[in-house]
Design an enzyme around this catalytic site. Structure first.
Site, PDB file in Angstrom:
ATOM      1  N   ASP A 108      36.353  52.281  39.444  1.00 38.79           N
ATOM      2  CA  ASP A 108      36.169  50.899  39.872  1.00 38.79           C
ATOM      3  C   ASP A 108      35.032  50.930  40.877  1.00 38.79           C
ATOM      4  OD1 ASP A 108      36.253  48.461  41.175  1.00 38.79           O
ATOM      5  OD2 ASP A 108      38.435  48.417  41.346  1.00 38.79           O
ATOM      6  N   GLN A 161      34.392  50.952  45.267  1.00 40.52           N
ATOM      7  CA  GLN A 161      35.794  51.153  45.698  1.00 40.52           C
ATOM      8  C   GLN A 161      36.329  52.570  45.469  1.00 40.52           C
ATOM      9  OE1 GLN A 161      39.161  48.252  44.623  1.00 40.52           O
ATOM     10  NE2 GLN A 161      39.715  50.052  43.421  1.00 40.52           N
ATOM     11  N   ASP A 215      44.547  49.868  33.617  1.00 42.51           N
ATOM     12  CA  ASP A 215      44.197  49.318  34.929  1.00 42.51           C
ATOM     13  C   ASP A 215      45.456  48.778  35.598  1.00 42.51           C
ATOM     14  OD1 ASP A 215      42.517  48.559  37.039  1.00 42.51           O
ATOM     15  OD2 ASP A 215      42.329  46.518  36.249  1.00 42.51           O
ATOM     16  N   TYR A 228      45.701  53.814  51.349  1.00 37.86           N
ATOM     17  CA  TYR A 228      45.493  53.028  50.134  1.00 37.86           C
ATOM     18  C   TYR A 228      44.013  52.760  49.903  1.00 37.86           C
ATOM     19  CZ  TYR A 228      45.584  49.331  46.709  1.00 37.86           C
ATOM     20  OH  TYR A 228      45.379  48.593  45.579  1.00 37.86           O
ATOM     21  N   LYS A 237      44.500  51.506  43.192  1.00 35.76           N
ATOM     22  CA  LYS A 237      45.420  52.279  42.346  1.00 35.76           C
ATOM     23  C   LYS A 237      44.637  53.337  41.574  1.00 35.76           C
ATOM     24  CE  LYS A 237      49.801  51.973  42.218  1.00 35.76           C
ATOM     25  NZ  LYS A 237      50.434  53.101  42.862  1.00 35.76           N
TER      26      LYS A 237
HETATM   27  P1  13P Z   1      42.426  48.083  41.513  1.00 33.26           P
HETATM   28  O1  13P Z   1      42.993  49.429  41.890  1.00 33.26           O
HETATM   29  O2  13P Z   1      42.359  47.904  40.036  1.00 33.26           O
HETATM   30  O3  13P Z   1      41.140  47.839  42.194  1.00 33.26           O
HETATM   31  O4  13P Z   1      43.466  46.983  41.976  1.00 33.26           O
HETATM   32  C1  13P Z   1      43.669  46.713  43.295  1.00 33.26           C
HETATM   33  C2  13P Z   1      44.876  45.834  43.491  1.00 33.26           C
HETATM   34  O5  13P Z   1      45.874  46.315  43.946  1.00 33.26           O
HETATM   35  C3  13P Z   1      44.811  44.441  43.118  1.00 33.26           C
HETATM   36  O6  13P Z   1      45.988  43.729  43.422  1.00 33.26           O
HETATM   37 MG    MG Z   2      39.454  46.940  42.103  1.00 31.36          MG
HETATM   38 MG    MG Z   3      41.251  49.039  38.619  1.00 31.43          MG
END
Ligand code: 13P
Ligand code: MG
Ligand code: MG
Ligand code: 13P
Length: 375
Positions: A11, A93, A130, A230, A233
């Site tokens: 991401d 990210q 995802d 954090y 994810k």
């Molecule tokens: P990503 O890890 O896909 O960026 O999602 C983050 C998230 O928790 C959105 O609620």
């Molecule tokens: Mg994201």
């Molecule tokens: Mg993601």
């Protein structure tokens, strides 16, 4: 011919929140890859699921090749640049390191890599998910390689009669790679006992016991365990070989009809059904539900055929509807009980902070004494 397929995913920023990358990001990656085609790599393919971009490369340099990993890293730096220029959300990210240090593992992007002796008609299925974690593939892998309800080839084909070996990693052991090899079918209860815990024990690789060849490889990165906080994810990527001594493509896809509950829904802190979606699909509800795409392709001398979208068919609309219903059911209970992850797995510190703060507000009260009725 021996070839390596390297699939990496990150991401590096997205449109409208954590929804989809901008097409310009993929174009920038494509430009970089095109210049390397016929030089470092044989072929490549780019796609996305939710806010993550995946780059699939074929080459002859084996697994953990520094130049290949660096190429992937550079590509994601390029897409980050575009995301920054466009003002997208969460630019860069998943790129946790400041500079490339020889191997992309542990630097943020998810990676699934396999060196194979290319078979005639080499068939591979690529999964990209995802808003979930690598353990989301535990149950589908267990079912596609062990369960005749999903894989009748286990009964019908003499080529699969010996079963498969599962390599399972304990991702909470961050100092060393702690891996156990278990054989199916004899040890399926042991396999199940481990991989029911999707946060800790993850199926990393599966091997054919007929030939010893690699059948599947899953990424096992857990960003929060690497970064200690954090950072999004660990949206996972996986490669599975199909046909012949391996399950047929349809047997590989069959477990995804369950739309089983996984973690990663909204802020990485909720459970939701894993919904099969079309390639390049985005999200719709509550930053989710967790989604997975699949595409099947063949490889000849390292060159990829067209990638076909396995969940595009109308059949999967029925499963999507089921997943939507399952998402609504679990959302009906908001923060209560199994709707959210256990404290240790929560992706933000807010709840831990509250619990810590409230600790001092708890008062010790004397326990009620047992009273007896006096005669
Ligand atoms: P990503 O890890 O896909 O960026 O999602 C983050 C998230 O928790 C959105 O609620
Ligand atoms: Mg994201
Ligand atoms: Mg993601
Ligand atoms: P094989 O040709 O690999 O045995 O697979 C048959 C098949 O695809 C049945 O669905």
């Amino acid at each position: 011919m021996k070839i390596t397929i390297t699939a990496i995913k990150a991401d590096t920023g997205s449109l409208g929140g954590h929804v989809v990358p901008d097409p310009k990001m993929k174009e920038a990656i494509s430009k970089l890859m095109e210049a390397e085609k016929g030089v470092t790599i044989i072929d490549y393919h780019i796609q996305s699921v939710g806010d993550d971009i995946a780059i699939i490369m074929s080459h002859t340099h084996g697994e953990d090749c520094e130049q290949i990993h660096e190429l992937g890293w550079k590509a994601f730096l390029k897409s980050t640049e575009i995301a920054k220029t466009l003002g997208l959300y969460g630019a860069g990210q998943d790129l946790l390191a400041d500079s490339f240090s020889g191997n992309i593992r542990g630097m943020g992007p998810a990676i699934a890599e396999m060196e194979i002796e290319e078979r005639p008609g080499e068939t591979v299925v690529l999964f990209q998910a995802d808003k979930t974690e690598p353990g989301a593939y535990n149950l589908p892998l267990y079912l596609m390689f062990n369960d005749p309800m999903h894989n009748p080839g286990l009964m019908l084909s003499p080529k699969m009669k010996d079963g498969f070996t599962f390599e399972i990693i304990d991702v909470e052991e961050t100092e060393v790679n702690s891996i156990v090899s278990l054989n199916a079918p004899e040890e399926i209860y042991d396999i199940a006992a481990l991989i029911r815990n999707n946060h800790k024990f993850i199926v990393e690789k599966v091997f054919s016991r007929t030939t010893g060849e690699i059948a599947a490889v899953n990424c096992t990165t857990r960003l929060n365990l690497i970064a200690g906080k954090y950072v999004g994810k660990d949206d996972p990527i996986m490669l599975v070989r199909a046909q012949g001594i391996f399950p047929a493509t349809g047997e590989i896809l069959s477990p995804f009809t369950l739309a089983h509950y996984v973690s990663g829904f909204m802020r990485g802190s909720h459970h939701g059904p894993l919904k099969p979606v079309k390639v390049n699909g985005g999200l719709s509800f509550f930053d989710g539900p967790p989604i997975v795409s699949a595409c099947a392709f063949n490889v000849k001398n390292g060159k990829f055929t067209t990638f076909i979208d396995c969940f595009a068919d109308q059949f999967w609309d029925t499963i999507r509807n089921k997943a939507n219903q399952k998402a609504l059911y679990i959302r009906e209970q908001g923060f209560s009980g199994p709707a959210m992850l256990e404290d240790k797995e929560l992706e933000y510190g807010g709840i831990t902070d509250k619990l810590d703060r409230l600790k001092g507000r708890f008062e010790a009260r004397a326990k009620a004494l047992n009273k007896k009725i006096k005669n």
